[in-house]
Write an enzyme that holds these catalytic residues in place. Sequence first.
Site, PDB file in Angstrom:
ATOM      1  N   ASN A  60      77.116  39.840  60.325  1.00 25.85           N
ATOM      2  CA  ASN A  60      75.683  40.025  60.060  1.00 25.85           C
ATOM      3  C   ASN A  60      74.956  38.686  60.052  1.00 25.85           C
ATOM      4  O   ASN A  60      75.071  37.944  61.030  1.00 25.85           O
ATOM      5  CB  ASN A  60      75.425  40.894  58.830  1.00 25.85           C
ATOM      6  CG  ASN A  60      76.066  40.411  57.564  1.00 25.85           C
ATOM      7  OD1 ASN A  60      77.206  39.968  57.552  1.00 25.85           O
ATOM      8  ND2 ASN A  60      75.349  40.525  56.468  1.00 25.85           N
ATOM      9  N   ASP A  61      74.199  38.345  59.021  1.00 26.80           N
ATOM     10  CA  ASP A  61      73.235  37.240  59.056  1.00 26.80           C
ATOM     11  C   ASP A  61      73.776  35.951  59.682  1.00 26.80           C
ATOM     12  O   ASP A  61      74.838  35.467  59.277  1.00 26.80           O
ATOM     13  CB  ASP A  61      72.784  36.880  57.639  1.00 26.80           C
ATOM     14  CG  ASP A  61      72.347  38.072  56.828  1.00 26.80           C
ATOM     15  OD1 ASP A  61      72.176  39.149  57.412  1.00 26.80           O
ATOM     16  OD2 ASP A  61      72.186  37.924  55.614  1.00 26.80           O
ATOM     17  N   SER A 162      75.316  34.304  52.330  1.00 27.21           N
ATOM     18  CA  SER A 162      74.546  33.501  53.281  1.00 27.21           C
ATOM     19  C   SER A 162      74.211  32.118  52.751  1.00 27.21           C
ATOM     20  O   SER A 162      74.121  31.883  51.548  1.00 27.21           O
ATOM     21  CB  SER A 162      73.254  34.229  53.639  1.00 27.21           C
ATOM     22  OG  SER A 162      73.535  35.405  54.350  1.00 27.21           O
ATOM     23  N   ARG A 226      70.098  34.302  45.923  1.00 30.98           N
ATOM     24  CA  ARG A 226      70.971  34.028  47.073  1.00 30.98           C
ATOM     25  C   ARG A 226      70.214  33.475  48.289  1.00 30.98           C
ATOM     26  O   ARG A 226      69.001  33.404  48.319  1.00 30.98           O
ATOM     27  CB  ARG A 226      71.719  35.295  47.468  1.00 30.98           C
ATOM     28  CG  ARG A 226      70.856  36.491  47.812  1.00 30.98           C
ATOM     29  CD  ARG A 226      71.730  37.699  48.165  1.00 30.98           C
ATOM     30  NE  ARG A 226      70.963  38.911  48.385  1.00 30.98           N
ATOM     31  CZ  ARG A 226      70.644  39.770  47.430  1.00 30.98           C
ATOM     32  NH1 ARG A 226      71.004  39.546  46.174  1.00 30.98           N
ATOM     33  NH2 ARG A 226      69.957  40.863  47.716  1.00 30.98           N
ATOM     34  N   ASP A 227      71.028  33.125  49.284  1.00 29.60           N
ATOM     35  CA  ASP A 227      70.606  32.759  50.642  1.00 29.60           C
ATOM     36  C   ASP A 227      69.851  31.427  50.703  1.00 29.60           C
ATOM     37  O   ASP A 227      68.711  31.362  51.182  1.00 29.60           O
ATOM     38  CB  ASP A 227      69.740  33.867  51.264  1.00 29.60           C
ATOM     39  CG  ASP A 227      70.374  35.245  51.186  1.00 29.60           C
ATOM     40  OD1 ASP A 227      71.610  35.309  51.051  1.00 29.60           O
ATOM     41  OD2 ASP A 227      69.637  36.243  51.259  1.00 29.60           O
ATOM     42  N   GLU A 279      65.143  38.572  51.136  1.00 26.84           N
ATOM     43  CA  GLU A 279      66.407  37.942  51.505  1.00 26.84           C
ATOM     44  C   GLU A 279      66.158  36.848  52.544  1.00 26.84           C
ATOM     45  O   GLU A 279      65.118  36.791  53.186  1.00 26.84           O
ATOM     46  CB  GLU A 279      67.386  38.963  52.088  1.00 26.84           C
ATOM     47  CG  GLU A 279      67.939  39.949  51.084  1.00 26.84           C
ATOM     48  CD  GLU A 279      69.073  40.790  51.655  1.00 26.84           C
ATOM     49  OE1 GLU A 279      70.050  41.009  50.923  1.00 26.84           O
ATOM     50  OE2 GLU A 279      68.985  41.212  52.826  1.00 26.84           O
ATOM     51  N   TRP A 378      70.135  47.446  59.014  1.00 34.83           N
ATOM     52  CA  TRP A 378      71.055  47.922  57.984  1.00 34.83           C
ATOM     53  C   TRP A 378      71.077  49.443  57.853  1.00 34.83           C
ATOM     54  O   TRP A 378      71.989  50.008  57.241  1.00 34.83           O
ATOM     55  CB  TRP A 378      70.710  47.295  56.636  1.00 34.83           C
ATOM     56  CG  TRP A 378      71.262  45.907  56.485  1.00 34.83           C
ATOM     57  CD1 TRP A 378      70.559  44.744  56.408  1.00 34.83           C
ATOM     58  CD2 TRP A 378      72.650  45.543  56.398  1.00 34.83           C
ATOM     59  NE1 TRP A 378      71.421  43.677  56.292  1.00 34.83           N
ATOM     60  CE2 TRP A 378      72.706  44.141  56.283  1.00 34.83           C
ATOM     61  CE3 TRP A 378      73.842  46.261  56.426  1.00 34.83           C
ATOM     62  CZ2 TRP A 378      73.905  43.441  56.167  1.00 34.83           C
ATOM     63  CZ3 TRP A 378      75.038  45.572  56.320  1.00 34.83           C
ATOM     64  CH2 TRP A 378      75.057  44.179  56.189  1.00 34.83           C
TER      65      TRP A 378
END
Length: 606
Positions: A60-61, A162, A226-227, A279, A378
Amino acid sequence: MFEHFRYIAVAALLASLVAAQNTTLPHPGDAVSIGKPIDGNYDGFYRPQIHFSPPRGFMNDPNGLFYDAYVDPRRKELFEFNVLVLDSPSERVAKASFISTINVYPTLAALHEFNSGQIIPRILLQAISIGPRGHATSRDLYHWTNQPIALFPGSQGEGIFSGSAVIDTNNTSGFFPNQTDGVVAIYTLNTPQEQTQDIAYSRDGGYTFTKYKNNPVISINSTQFRDPKVLWHQKTSRWVMVVAYAQEYTVGIFSSPNLRTWTHESNFTHRGLLGLQYECPNLVQLPTLKNASAPSPFAANNVADVDSWLLFISINPGAPLGGSISQYFPGSFNGTQFMPYDGAARIADFAKDAYAGQFFYGLEPSKPQISIAWASNWQYTNVLPTADEGFRSIMSVPRTAVLANTTRNPHALLSAPYNLSAIYSGNEPLVSSQSLANESLLVDLSERIPSRAISIMMRATSIPSTNASGQMNFTLLSTTTGEYLRGGFFFSGDSVLWLDRGNTRGFNNEFFTDKFSIAHLVEPETGMLTMQVVVDRSVLEVFLDGGVKTGTSVFFTEGELDVLSLAVGGLSEGAMVTAEVWGLGSGWQSEMMPGGNGTQSISRRW
């Protein structure tokens, strides 16, 4: 000197999502080993040839993209790559999150300890919330070579989510004595108790990493934090991080002199589309074109003398069409606070399969920047039919990005394919026409393009500023099954760009929206409009007027799309359309040859 790109995609496949997959990916077994690239089949019916995809498993990312001219003539990226998805839920609980890194010209991945030049894995079996990290390298962002794993989580129950990567040229971190090309990865460490921001450093150009012994570098006692995306802010001579307080709809801005100690500076909160969480924020400085429709848009006298920035935020779930989507905010940034130019919410892609785009670190800010996004959604990514070929999910083509003054939008993001000529299959187009007025052009693609990847460019001129009429369309047709994929532009009325994937039969899902459209004004000063379309086996990307509007859509047919029709009809008097169709080569050809890192080739379905 060859340029060197790398990106780290450290995204996590949550346990709930792993369990939700109803199609089991192949078990890679003992083929995944330390110091050995993961192999895969790059000639499957659905496997794109110019878009990056993992050798095997789920991805994914894209994270950790960076430009590096110091190490060697290659580009790298990292991505989260779910190598071991086993056959039964009980097996998944035990082994599903083996972390692996494949170094593809933009890639970083699982975590390793680095000691005297040797890779020493911390642990091979991880908690089911984490998948392997891919690592690959490339000189042009289209031709890829898979590399061995570089990073692993440190203990059972940990997950590496991430993050990003930077080049610490001045050794601000102290990790790189007598070195100007040290790489630092900044990522979210996920545990059942908390999400923290951790770092790891590499002294060999990003191939192996050592975790910082005093991790975490930021901890706020939250499970929704996050990220991190990190950049160097030249004017304040500090590192800057943007990171998501996901369910608070907030992007936090932090600063650091050394990547190890961080200070909270400000928040950007509750702006644009909210969905259910923020995100993957990105902050990047971009040049601004005074006039996007100028004859030479990148001429020095057409670049505005402004310090413009772009804050990129993804949301999931909660997109207007369902699932995941990205939005952007142009504005100013002084090193501590981001101020948007206006209150508008601008969606980055009008279709459904572009998410979590990340910009490369280290490019000259006065020049167009480059990004790559995850080309999926998603809502259905975990049930796509590519699992039958051993992989799931792909990236977008690499895209250049600038801001530009356009009609009714003085701060539009222009996002267009990066240097497609690097992947042309020949020196001449497959077919071209300088005089499509009210007619069609048919192209037989069968056997002509082994990659089954093409680029279409249609240019309309002399379009009147009022009462325009007509349309220009493209259709890809399967002569064996009757399926088709199509799109185009209506010049009359609201002047609309549209896509239709509803007549493909290889995938059926209630969330797989089949039609997309967006309004677009033809520039009245020029009366011109361009439509570029990139089609690559199971993904289509369309770019209008240099990328002021973009649409990304995956699709799955039962038969090969072997005929292309370009049709123009009902144009206003004096209007004209020119067209070119280029064949695109395979970026994975070296991987499909004997000795090509062990990557496998199989015969085509057609």
